[in-house]
Scaffold this active site. Structure first.
Site, PDB file in Angstrom:
ATOM      1  N   HIS A 256       0.874  -1.193   0.000  1.00 64.00           N
ATOM      2  CA  HIS A 256       0.000   0.000   0.000  1.00 64.00           C
ATOM      3  C   HIS A 256       0.906   1.236   0.000  1.00 64.00           C
ATOM      4  O   HIS A 256       1.711   1.418  -0.900  1.00 64.00           O
ATOM      5  CB  HIS A 256      -0.955  -0.100   1.195  1.00 64.00           C
ATOM      6  CG  HIS A 256      -2.047   0.923   1.248  1.00 64.00           C
ATOM      7  ND1 HIS A 256      -2.497   1.608   0.149  1.00 64.00           N
ATOM      8  CD2 HIS A 256      -2.796   1.400   2.294  1.00 64.00           C
ATOM      9  CE1 HIS A 256      -3.475   2.434   0.502  1.00 64.00           C
ATOM     10  NE2 HIS A 256      -3.662   2.335   1.807  1.00 64.00           N
ATOM     11  N   HIS A 297      -2.546  -0.935 -11.024  1.00 65.37           N
ATOM     12  CA  HIS A 297      -3.475  -0.445  -9.993  1.00 65.37           C
ATOM     13  C   HIS A 297      -4.656  -1.395  -9.867  1.00 65.37           C
ATOM     14  O   HIS A 297      -5.040  -2.049 -10.838  1.00 65.37           O
ATOM     15  CB  HIS A 297      -3.991   0.960 -10.327  1.00 65.37           C
ATOM     16  CG  HIS A 297      -4.600   1.638  -9.133  1.00 65.37           C
ATOM     17  ND1 HIS A 297      -5.930   1.528  -8.808  1.00 65.37           N
ATOM     18  CD2 HIS A 297      -4.026   2.390  -8.160  1.00 65.37           C
ATOM     19  CE1 HIS A 297      -6.160   2.210  -7.692  1.00 65.37           C
ATOM     20  NE2 HIS A 297      -5.023   2.743  -7.278  1.00 65.37           N
ATOM     21  N   ARG A 306      -2.861  11.235 -11.256  1.00 69.09           N
ATOM     22  CA  ARG A 306      -1.937  11.767 -10.242  1.00 69.09           C
ATOM     23  C   ARG A 306      -0.506  11.622 -10.738  1.00 69.09           C
ATOM     24  O   ARG A 306       0.369  12.420 -10.402  1.00 69.09           O
ATOM     25  CB  ARG A 306      -2.150  11.047  -8.903  1.00 69.09           C
ATOM     26  CG  ARG A 306      -3.550  11.210  -8.327  1.00 69.09           C
ATOM     27  CD  ARG A 306      -3.776  10.366  -7.076  1.00 69.09           C
ATOM     28  NE  ARG A 306      -3.688   8.936  -7.332  1.00 69.09           N
ATOM     29  CZ  ARG A 306      -3.772   7.991  -6.406  1.00 69.09           C
ATOM     30  NH1 ARG A 306      -3.935   8.336  -5.133  1.00 69.09           N
ATOM     31  NH2 ARG A 306      -3.702   6.709  -6.718  1.00 69.09           N
ATOM     32  N   ASP A 352       2.768   6.394  -7.730  1.00 66.31           N
ATOM     33  CA  ASP A 352       4.084   6.348  -7.079  1.00 66.31           C
ATOM     34  C   ASP A 352       5.249   6.540  -8.034  1.00 66.31           C
ATOM     35  O   ASP A 352       6.378   6.739  -7.598  1.00 66.31           O
ATOM     36  CB  ASP A 352       4.258   5.012  -6.349  1.00 66.31           C
ATOM     37  CG  ASP A 352       3.344   4.916  -5.156  1.00 66.31           C
ATOM     38  OD1 ASP A 352       2.952   5.973  -4.628  1.00 66.31           O
ATOM     39  OD2 ASP A 352       3.007   3.787  -4.756  1.00 66.31           O
ATOM     40  N   ARG A 378      -3.242  11.845   3.718  1.00 64.03           N
ATOM     41  CA  ARG A 378      -4.440  11.009   3.911  1.00 64.03           C
ATOM     42  C   ARG A 378      -5.196  11.349   5.189  1.00 64.03           C
ATOM     43  O   ARG A 378      -6.388  11.057   5.315  1.00 64.03           O
ATOM     44  CB  ARG A 378      -4.045   9.549   3.961  1.00 64.03           C
ATOM     45  CG  ARG A 378      -4.202   8.677   2.727  1.00 64.03           C
ATOM     46  CD  ARG A 378      -5.464   8.810   1.980  1.00 64.03           C
ATOM     47  NE  ARG A 378      -5.212   8.910   0.543  1.00 64.03           N
ATOM     48  CZ  ARG A 378      -5.103   7.893  -0.291  1.00 64.03           C
ATOM     49  NH1 ARG A 378      -5.305   6.684   0.131  1.00 64.03           N
ATOM     50  NH2 ARG A 378      -4.845   8.087  -1.557  1.00 64.03           N
TER      51      ARG A 378
HETATM   52  N1  NMX Z   1       4.710  -5.636 -11.931  1.00 66.86           N
HETATM   53  C1  NMX Z   1       4.678  -6.984 -11.878  1.00 66.86           C
HETATM   54  N2  NMX Z   1       3.548  -7.702 -11.758  1.00 66.86           N
HETATM   55  C2  NMX Z   1       2.386  -7.007 -11.728  1.00 66.86           C
HETATM   56  C3  NMX Z   1       2.349  -5.607 -11.813  1.00 66.86           C
HETATM   57  C4  NMX Z   1       3.577  -4.915 -11.911  1.00 66.86           C
HETATM   58  N3  NMX Z   1       3.636  -3.580 -11.960  1.00 66.86           N
HETATM   59  N4  NMX Z   1       1.073  -5.203 -11.755  1.00 66.86           N
HETATM   60  C5  NMX Z   1       0.337  -6.318 -11.631  1.00 66.86           C
HETATM   61  N5  NMX Z   1       1.125  -7.400 -11.606  1.00 66.86           N
HETATM   62  C6  NMX Z   1       0.725  -8.809 -11.424  1.00 66.86           C
HETATM   63  C7  NMX Z   1       0.115  -8.983 -10.042  1.00 66.86           C
HETATM   64  O1  NMX Z   1       1.108  -9.212  -9.052  1.00 66.86           O
HETATM   65  C8  NMX Z   1      -0.803 -10.172 -10.257  1.00 66.86           C
HETATM   66  O2  NMX Z   1       0.002 -11.337 -10.248  1.00 66.86           O
HETATM   67  P1  NMX Z   1      -0.576 -12.745  -9.657  1.00 66.86           P
HETATM   68  O3  NMX Z   1      -1.783 -13.077 -10.482  1.00 66.86           O
HETATM   69  O4  NMX Z   1       0.575 -13.675  -9.847  1.00 66.86           O
HETATM   70  O5  NMX Z   1      -0.913 -12.476  -8.216  1.00 66.86           O
HETATM   71  C9  NMX Z   1      -1.291  -9.943 -11.673  1.00 66.86           C
HETATM   72  O6  NMX Z   1      -0.334  -9.104 -12.306  1.00 66.86           O
HETATM   73  C10 NMX Z   1      -2.630  -9.287 -11.770  1.00 66.86           C
HETATM   74  O7  NMX Z   1      -2.645  -8.134 -10.944  1.00 66.86           O
HETATM   75  P2  NMX Z   1      -3.640  -6.916 -11.204  1.00 66.86           P
HETATM   76  O8  NMX Z   1      -5.042  -7.392 -11.099  1.00 66.86           O
HETATM   77  O9  NMX Z   1      -3.267  -6.231 -12.478  1.00 66.86           O
HETATM   78  O10 NMX Z   1      -3.270  -5.902 -10.033  1.00 66.86           O
HETATM   79  P3  NMX Z   1      -3.586  -6.008  -8.464  1.00 66.86           P
HETATM   80  O11 NMX Z   1      -4.840  -5.262  -8.210  1.00 66.86           O
HETATM   81  O12 NMX Z   1      -3.470  -7.384  -7.940  1.00 66.86           O
HETATM   82  O13 NMX Z   1      -2.357  -5.217  -7.864  1.00 66.86           O
HETATM   83  C11 NMX Z   1      -0.766  -3.496  -7.586  1.00 66.86           C
HETATM   84  C12 NMX Z   1      -2.228  -3.824  -7.965  1.00 66.86           C
HETATM   85  C13 NMX Z   1      -0.645  -1.957  -7.568  1.00 66.86           C
HETATM   86  C14 NMX Z   1      -0.445  -4.056  -6.161  1.00 66.86           C
HETATM   87  C15 NMX Z   1       0.155  -4.114  -8.666  1.00 66.86           C
HETATM   88  O14 NMX Z   1      -0.110  -3.528  -9.919  1.00 66.86           O
HETATM   89  C16 NMX Z   1       1.637  -3.963  -8.341  1.00 66.86           C
HETATM   90  O15 NMX Z   1       2.163  -4.777  -7.600  1.00 66.86           O
HETATM   91  N6  NMX Z   1       2.306  -2.910  -8.898  1.00 66.86           N
HETATM   92  C17 NMX Z   1       3.710  -2.708  -8.650  1.00 66.86           C
HETATM   93  C18 NMX Z   1       3.931  -2.135  -7.266  1.00 66.86           C
HETATM   94  C19 NMX Z   1       3.440  -0.711  -7.153  1.00 66.86           C
HETATM   95  O16 NMX Z   1       3.722   0.152  -8.000  1.00 66.86           O
HETATM   96  N7  NMX Z   1       2.691  -0.438  -6.088  1.00 66.86           N
HETATM   97  C20 NMX Z   1       2.175   0.919  -5.891  1.00 66.86           C
HETATM   98  C21 NMX Z   1       0.695   0.942  -5.907  1.00 66.86           C
HETATM   99  C22 NMX Z   1       0.221   2.372  -5.843  1.00 66.86           C
HETATM  100  N8  NMX Z   1      -1.180   2.498  -6.137  1.00 66.86           N
HETATM  101  O17 NMX Z   1      -1.988   1.590  -5.785  1.00 66.86           O
HETATM  102  O18 NMX Z   1      -1.579   3.503  -6.678  1.00 66.86           O
HETATM  103  C1  MLT Z   2      -4.407   4.916  -2.921  1.00 70.10           C
HETATM  104  O1  MLT Z   2      -4.210   6.082  -3.315  1.00 70.10           O
HETATM  105  O2  MLT Z   2      -4.914   4.642  -1.834  1.00 70.10           O
HETATM  106  C2  MLT Z   2      -3.917   3.839  -3.791  1.00 70.10           C
HETATM  107  O3  MLT Z   2      -4.004   4.188  -5.125  1.00 70.10           O
HETATM  108  C3  MLT Z   2      -4.466   2.478  -3.478  1.00 70.10           C
HETATM  109  C4  MLT Z   2      -5.927   2.242  -3.724  1.00 70.10           C
HETATM  110  O4  MLT Z   2      -6.670   3.084  -4.192  1.00 70.10           O
HETATM  111  O5  MLT Z   2      -6.361   1.081  -3.434  1.00 70.10           O
END
Ligand code: NMX
Ligand code: MLT
Length: 417
Positions: A256, A297, A306, A352, A378
């Protein structure tokens, strides 16, 4: 169950919710009979993904345009004074010029942080994470300054945050000599940078980047983890301060809020802005099963506005900064590479990607502090949502204590012989 399967199983519910959202945006209220969810066992143990549990009066997130505060798309609010956006989240209307001036003064009058905080911070472990310091700081403020009134406490906390955060930086970094007195004639951002009092930085640029950062991060719908956690704690009638400390603990997780720290560390580790090398780096991370930070996301299906706002700011402020050049290339390369994996629902940049680069450029160079800025922002959105759930919704009666249903698993009935 994979995330793709979850999305598949949620599709009919997502359509139902989308229809309701479209009607709400046209000003048509939900009726008691609106069907929002076709619930099946596929909805269990999926982190409540896509399951409607309530309404939110401060903001909503759409897959294409991202977050809107009280109806305004975030891109239209980015240049506002943070105080004006706090006012918007609490009052659901932007302030007039006069109201804005009055509100700045009101927050100044609420800003005093009790001296005892200094002793508490002076005794915390220096190597503890700044988010743990923030959570303890907020909890301690509650013990020292709470009024036991949802609105008063939420506004007081917004007003006390800049000084608290400034002191956290000073004590954690052992810069405790000559800490300037809090200047309650300044605005929120200026009070923080005044307490920080860094030498050799462009204070004006730092204030601008922080002000934009705060506005962009203040709220993100009702269901993001920290907001949900804060409201859940408040539903048991814990104080605003205890609820907010709980929210900050939720925000501190690497999936998060703390992803913004990891994201800048990731950008630093790339060490090039050459597109071929950056592409090789991204592919290497994926092959090693590590996330490509700054992309993807849970709700958005386009680049997060953003991120778009922060890229535009960076193009003006620091187009030749080495890290900015890296993220500019990443923004071109990563979505193309991530799109090759159909499991990834959104290959585009998230909030981010650019924030750490901008904070670093203006002199806030330690990534371990970045999530505390997210937390600072927040506090406004979560505070406003707590007030809405406690004293506004259900005709002022408030929402009952949170109590979702869990179904027994691997527990057949048995007895002690
Ligand atoms: N890099 C690698 N794998 C990814 C990424 C990424 N940027 N985005 C999604 N995936 C993978 C994810 O881990 C999941 O794998 P598995 O089925 O093996 O569990 C699969 O793709 C499907 O995921 P999604 O449905 O597209 O995304 P989810 O809602 O699960 O996750 C995040 C959202 C934000 C946790 C994910 O995109 C991620 O890990 N991003 C990289 C880390 C990051 O930038 N985090 C900051 C988040 C900030 N924000 O939320 O705004
Ligand atoms: C946030 O700003 O809280 C992040 O984008 C994560 C989310 O919306 O789930």
């Amino acid at each position: 169950m994979s995330i793709a399967e979850i999305h598949e199983s949620n599709k009919s519910s997502v359509d139902l919710i989308r229809k309701c959202l479209t009607r709400c945006l046209r000003g048509v209220a939900l009726s008691q009979d609106d069907n929002l969810l076709n619930l099946t066992s596929a909805h269990l143990n999926i982190g409540l993904r896509g399951i409607p549990v309530g309404t939110c009066r401060t903001s909503f997130v759409t897959p294409g345009e991202g977050v809107h505060y009280c109806g305004y798309p975030i891109s239209e609010l980015a240049d506002f004074l943070p105080e004006d956006i706090v006012y918007l989240l609490f009052n659901k209307e932007l302030p007039s010029e006069e109201q804005s001036e009055e509100f700045v003064k009101e927050l100044q009058s609420r800003g005093n942080v009790p001296d005892e905080i200094n002793t508490i911070l002076a005794n915390l472990p220096r190597d503890g994470h700044p988010m743990d310091w923030l959570s303890i700081g907020i909890h301690s403020l509650g013990m020292l300054a709470k009024q036991n009134d949802w609105t008063e406490d939420a506004l007081d906390l917004v007003a006390k945050m800049p000084r608290l955060l400034g002191l956290i930086f000073r004590y954690r970094e052992c810069r405790t000599d000559n800490i300037p007195e809090d200047d309650l004639n300044l605005n929120l951002v200026e009070r923080f940078t005044h307490t920080l009092d860094f030498d050799g930085v462009d204070r004006e640029a730092m204030n601008k980047i922080l002000a934009t950062y705060l506005v962009l991060h203040m709220d993100h719908g009702g269901g993001n983890l920290s907001t949900f956690a804060g409201k859940a704690v408040a539903s048991g009638h814990a104080t605003v301060y205890s609820s907010m400390a709980g929210a900050m603990n939720a925000l501190s997780g690497p999936l998060h809020g703390r992803a913004n720290q990891s994201c800048f560390e990731f950008v630093q580790s790339i060490g090039t802005s050459d597109p071929v090398e950056v592409e090789a780096f991204v592919r290497g991370e994926l092959a090693a099963k590590r996330p490509v930070f700054g992309f993807g996301h849970a709700v958005l299906r386009a680049e997060d506005p953003r991120a778009t706002v922060q890229f535009a700011l960076g193009e003006k402020l620091c187009p030749n900064d080495q890290y900015f050049k890296t993220i500019r290339t990443l923004r071109e390369v990563a979505p193309r590479v991530l799109s090759e994996n159909p499991k990834i629902s959104n290959p585009n940049a998230n909030v981010d990607i650019a924030s750490g680069t901008l904070l670093n450029y203006v002199g806030l160079t330690k990534p371990e502090y970045y999530t505390t800025f997210f937390g600072w922002a927040r506090v406004a959105g979560i505070g406003a949502q707590i007030i809405d759930e406690r004293v506004v919704m259900r005709n002022g009666k408030g929402i009952p204590i949170y109590r979702p249903k869990y179904i027994a698993e691997a527990q057949t009935l048995r007895h002690i012989d």
